[in-house]
Design an enzyme around this catalytic site. Structure first.
Site, PDB file in Angstrom:
ATOM      1  N   ASP A  39       0.944  -1.240  -0.189  1.00 34.85           N
ATOM      2  CA  ASP A  39      -0.085  -0.022  -0.047  1.00 34.85           C
ATOM      3  C   ASP A  39       0.879   1.209  -0.050  1.00 34.85           C
ATOM      4  O   ASP A  39       1.992   1.195   0.573  1.00 34.85           O
ATOM      5  CB  ASP A  39      -0.904   0.041   1.136  1.00 34.85           C
ATOM      6  CG  ASP A  39      -2.228   0.950   1.022  1.00 34.85           C
ATOM      7  OD1 ASP A  39      -3.182   0.272   1.153  1.00 34.85           O
ATOM      8  OD2 ASP A  39      -1.877   2.045   0.875  1.00 34.85           O
ATOM      9  N   ASP A  65       4.340   2.812  -3.810  1.00 35.78           N
ATOM     10  CA  ASP A  65       3.247   3.597  -4.740  1.00 35.78           C
ATOM     11  C   ASP A  65       3.418   2.970  -6.036  1.00 35.78           C
ATOM     12  O   ASP A  65       4.401   2.979  -6.903  1.00 35.78           O
ATOM     13  CB  ASP A  65       3.844   5.206  -4.666  1.00 35.78           C
ATOM     14  CG  ASP A  65       2.909   5.749  -5.712  1.00 35.78           C
ATOM     15  OD1 ASP A  65       1.927   5.325  -6.544  1.00 35.78           O
ATOM     16  OD2 ASP A  65       3.082   7.071  -5.712  1.00 35.78           O
ATOM     17  N   VAL A  66       2.244   2.297  -6.530  1.00 38.68           N
ATOM     18  CA  VAL A  66       2.362   1.540  -7.545  1.00 38.68           C
ATOM     19  C   VAL A  66       2.241   2.188  -9.026  1.00 38.68           C
ATOM     20  O   VAL A  66       2.108   1.903 -10.057  1.00 38.68           O
ATOM     21  CB  VAL A  66       1.200   0.217  -7.507  1.00 38.68           C
ATOM     22  CG1 VAL A  66       1.698  -0.821  -6.729  1.00 38.68           C
ATOM     23  CG2 VAL A  66      -0.084   0.875  -7.382  1.00 38.68           C
ATOM     24  N   TYR A 156     -12.577   7.677 -14.470  1.00 35.30           N
ATOM     25  CA  TYR A 156     -12.706   6.525 -13.785  1.00 35.30           C
ATOM     26  C   TYR A 156     -13.295   5.437 -14.749  1.00 35.30           C
ATOM     27  O   TYR A 156     -12.519   4.387 -14.660  1.00 35.30           O
ATOM     28  CB  TYR A 156     -13.546   6.767 -12.446  1.00 35.30           C
ATOM     29  CG  TYR A 156     -13.877   5.512 -11.690  1.00 35.30           C
ATOM     30  CD1 TYR A 156     -12.730   4.997 -10.733  1.00 35.30           C
ATOM     31  CD2 TYR A 156     -14.751   4.439 -11.567  1.00 35.30           C
ATOM     32  CE1 TYR A 156     -12.544   3.752 -10.063  1.00 35.30           C
ATOM     33  CE2 TYR A 156     -15.164   3.562 -10.806  1.00 35.30           C
ATOM     34  CZ  TYR A 156     -13.812   3.187  -9.933  1.00 35.30           C
ATOM     35  OH  TYR A 156     -14.041   2.059  -9.254  1.00 35.30           O
ATOM     36  N   LYS A 160     -11.180   2.149 -16.082  1.00 31.85           N
ATOM     37  CA  LYS A 160     -11.636   0.977 -15.804  1.00 31.85           C
ATOM     38  C   LYS A 160     -11.973   0.178 -16.901  1.00 31.85           C
ATOM     39  O   LYS A 160     -11.639  -1.160 -16.768  1.00 31.85           O
ATOM     40  CB  LYS A 160     -12.865   0.878 -14.741  1.00 31.85           C
ATOM     41  CG  LYS A 160     -12.500   1.354 -13.289  1.00 31.85           C
ATOM     42  CD  LYS A 160     -11.496   0.694 -12.498  1.00 31.85           C
ATOM     43  CE  LYS A 160     -11.509   1.045 -11.229  1.00 31.85           C
ATOM     44  NZ  LYS A 160     -10.334   0.107 -10.415  1.00 31.85           N
ATOM     45  N   THR A 191     -17.968  -0.076   0.916  1.00 28.50           N
ATOM     46  CA  THR A 191     -16.400  -0.015   1.320  1.00 28.50           C
ATOM     47  C   THR A 191     -15.954   1.388   1.646  1.00 28.50           C
ATOM     48  O   THR A 191     -16.551   2.203   1.382  1.00 28.50           O
ATOM     49  CB  THR A 191     -15.464  -0.554   0.211  1.00 28.50           C
ATOM     50  OG1 THR A 191     -15.452   0.335  -0.900  1.00 28.50           O
ATOM     51  CG2 THR A 191     -15.785  -2.032  -0.432  1.00 28.50           C
TER      52      THR A 191
HETATM   53  N1  LIG Z   1     -16.099   0.255  -3.479  1.00 28.01           N
HETATM   54  C1  LIG Z   1     -16.737   0.066  -4.624  1.00 28.01           C
HETATM   55  O1  LIG Z   1     -17.898   0.142  -4.642  1.00 28.01           O
HETATM   56  C2  LIG Z   1     -15.992  -0.194  -5.844  1.00 28.01           C
HETATM   57  C3  LIG Z   1     -16.906  -0.645  -6.992  1.00 28.01           C
HETATM   58  C4  LIG Z   1     -16.050  -0.871  -7.973  1.00 28.01           C
HETATM   59  C5  LIG Z   1     -14.768  -1.154  -8.002  1.00 28.01           C
HETATM   60  N2  LIG Z   1     -13.875  -0.737  -6.855  1.00 28.01           N
HETATM   61  C6  LIG Z   1     -12.514  -0.894  -6.921  1.00 28.01           C
HETATM   62  O2  LIG Z   1     -11.826  -1.838  -5.906  1.00 28.01           O
HETATM   63  C7  LIG Z   1     -10.498  -1.213  -5.588  1.00 28.01           C
HETATM   64  C8  LIG Z   1     -10.284  -1.056  -4.275  1.00 28.01           C
HETATM   65  O3  LIG Z   1     -11.338  -0.476  -3.733  1.00 28.01           O
HETATM   66  P1  LIG Z   1     -11.544  -0.238  -1.971  1.00 28.01           P
HETATM   67  O4  LIG Z   1     -12.883  -0.156  -1.767  1.00 28.01           O
HETATM   68  O5  LIG Z   1     -10.574  -1.347  -1.447  1.00 28.01           O
HETATM   69  O6  LIG Z   1     -10.644   0.994  -1.870  1.00 28.01           O
HETATM   70  P2  LIG Z   1      -9.841   1.782  -0.532  1.00 28.01           P
HETATM   71  O7  LIG Z   1      -9.770   3.211  -0.947  1.00 28.01           O
HETATM   72  O8  LIG Z   1     -10.489   1.188   0.920  1.00 28.01           O
HETATM   73  O9  LIG Z   1      -8.487   0.813  -0.680  1.00 28.01           O
HETATM   74  C9  LIG Z   1      -7.588   1.161  -1.843  1.00 28.01           C
HETATM   75  C10 LIG Z   1      -6.160   1.041  -0.976  1.00 28.01           C
HETATM   76  O10 LIG Z   1      -5.244   1.635  -2.055  1.00 28.01           O
HETATM   77  C11 LIG Z   1      -4.331   2.399  -1.642  1.00 28.01           C
HETATM   78  N3  LIG Z   1      -3.661   3.152  -2.869  1.00 28.01           N
HETATM   79  C12 LIG Z   1      -4.065   4.443  -3.282  1.00 28.01           C
HETATM   80  N4  LIG Z   1      -3.249   4.759  -4.395  1.00 28.01           N
HETATM   81  C13 LIG Z   1      -2.157   3.912  -4.280  1.00 28.01           C
HETATM   82  C14 LIG Z   1      -1.083   3.720  -5.099  1.00 28.01           C
HETATM   83  N5  LIG Z   1      -0.869   4.826  -5.752  1.00 28.01           N
HETATM   84  N6  LIG Z   1      -0.144   2.855  -4.621  1.00 28.01           N
HETATM   85  C15 LIG Z   1      -0.412   2.027  -3.599  1.00 28.01           C
HETATM   86  N7  LIG Z   1      -1.500   1.921  -2.908  1.00 28.01           N
HETATM   87  C16 LIG Z   1      -2.360   2.903  -3.381  1.00 28.01           C
HETATM   88  C17 LIG Z   1      -4.876   3.321  -0.524  1.00 28.01           C
HETATM   89  O11 LIG Z   1      -3.957   3.896   0.397  1.00 28.01           O
HETATM   90  C18 LIG Z   1      -6.021   2.168   0.086  1.00 28.01           C
HETATM   91  O12 LIG Z   1      -5.288   1.842   1.297  1.00 28.01           O
HETATM   92  C19 LIG Z   1     -10.505   0.090  -6.501  1.00 28.01           C
HETATM   93  O13 LIG Z   1      -9.658  -0.400  -7.797  1.00 28.01           O
HETATM   94  C20 LIG Z   1     -11.659   0.394  -6.825  1.00 28.01           C
HETATM   95  O14 LIG Z   1     -11.867   1.028  -8.098  1.00 28.01           O
HETATM   96  C21 LIG Z   1     -14.430  -0.373  -5.637  1.00 28.01           C
END
Ligand SMILES: NC(=O)c1ccc[n+]([C@@H]2O[C@H](COP(=O)([O-])OP(=O)(O)OC[C@H]3O[C@@H](n4cnc5c(N)ncnc54)[C@H](O)[C@@H]3O)[C@@H](O)[C@H]2O)c1
Length: 259
Positions: A39, A65-66, A156, A160, A191
């Protein structure tokens, strides 16, 4: 997944609760995998790794940082140093963009593409050589139903949708190396990422889908377990939509609020 080595990017959660990356890391470990939790915010990764270790699983945290190639290489090298190889890469990192086209600046666009799409490319490039050395592996990329149906947030949605193209192309290229590449396409799960939408939107999201029940990160993560496992050994280039049936309806397409 016993004995497998997995990397989950974005394995922390941005707030209290369980995001998609955190849930996937925990389930991978419960299925027997050793998990590197990566992360951008090290404490978030450490929290997830700590939860896994508290359950008796094996996990380490890694600050990366990916969007940076060097961080992706270091992340893979750390997993290989620790456990001797890599079998699974879960490309989960993603952030949301501004709700409408006219609110989206060129800087927002570039940042979204870097975090949500370029990161997938960079982590995959770092992982493939070590997976190929082992005779194969599984790569899972987290997309969104915003790639399939109109719901605002154009940057976004574009990123995606880009993931789906990436999965299609790389599944074909990497199949002969034994590396499978698939996408998970989550619907409107609740989430920490969407917490800011508030209780009214939460209720609306629940009601939008035919099943009418709230989705969680665990629902998404079970899809990742399947795609990462040997049971999916003949599955590549696919997208697994996990959305309580929302993409089969015309509901839920109103413009989103702000996260
Ligand atoms: N929650 C929804 O409804 C939903 C729906 C569709 C898709 N998604 C996708 O699910 C995935 C994860 O969502 P989540 O709910 O776990 O989000 P979240 O924000 O709770 O967790 C994501 C984590 O990624 C980390 N992060 C952000 N940028 C980063 C970077 N550059 N390098 C490394 N780490 C980084 C953040 O610090 C965070 O801890 C995302 O790709 C999101 O687009 C979520």
């Amino acid at each position: 997944m016993a004995g497998k080595v997995a990397i989950v990017t974005g394995a922390g959660s941005r707030g209290p609760g369980v995001g998609n990356g955190k849930a996937a890391a925990i389930l991978f470990a419960r299925e027997g995998a050793r998990v590197l939790c990566a992360d951008r915010v090290l404490e978030r990764a450490e929290e997830t790794a700590g939860l896994i270790r508290a359950e008796g699983g094996e996990a380490i945290s890694f600050g990366a940082d990916v969007t940076r190639a060097a961080d992706c290489s270091a992340m893979v090298a750390t997993a290989v140093d620790r456990w001797g190889g890599l079998d699974i890469l879960h490309n989960n990192v993603g952030i949301a963009s501004r709700p409408t086209l006219m609110e989206t600046s060129a800087e927002d666009w570039d940042r979204l593409m870097a975090v949500d799409l370029k990161s997938v490319f960079l982590a995959t490039v770092a992982a493939v050589p070590v997976m190929a050395e082992r005779g194969g592996g599984a790569i899972i990329c987290v997309s969104s139903i915003d790639a399939l149906r109109g719901h605002g947030r154009p940057a976004y949605a574009a990123a995606k949708a880009g993931i789906l193209g990436f999965v299609t192309a790389t599944a074909v290229e990497l199949g002969p190396k034994g590396v499978r590449v698939n996408a998970i396409v989550p619907g409107q799960v609740w989430t920490p990422m969407v917490e800011g939408l508030g209780p009214e939107a939460r209720e609306q999201r629940r009601r939008n889908a035919p099943l009418g029940t709230e989705g969680t990160a665990w629902d998404v993560a079970w899809g990742a377990v399947y795609l990462a496992s040997e049971e999916a050994r003949w599955v590549t280039g696919q997208m697994l939509v996990i959305d309580a049936g929302l993409t089969r309806t015309t509901r839920g397409s109103e413009l989103p609020g702000r996260y």
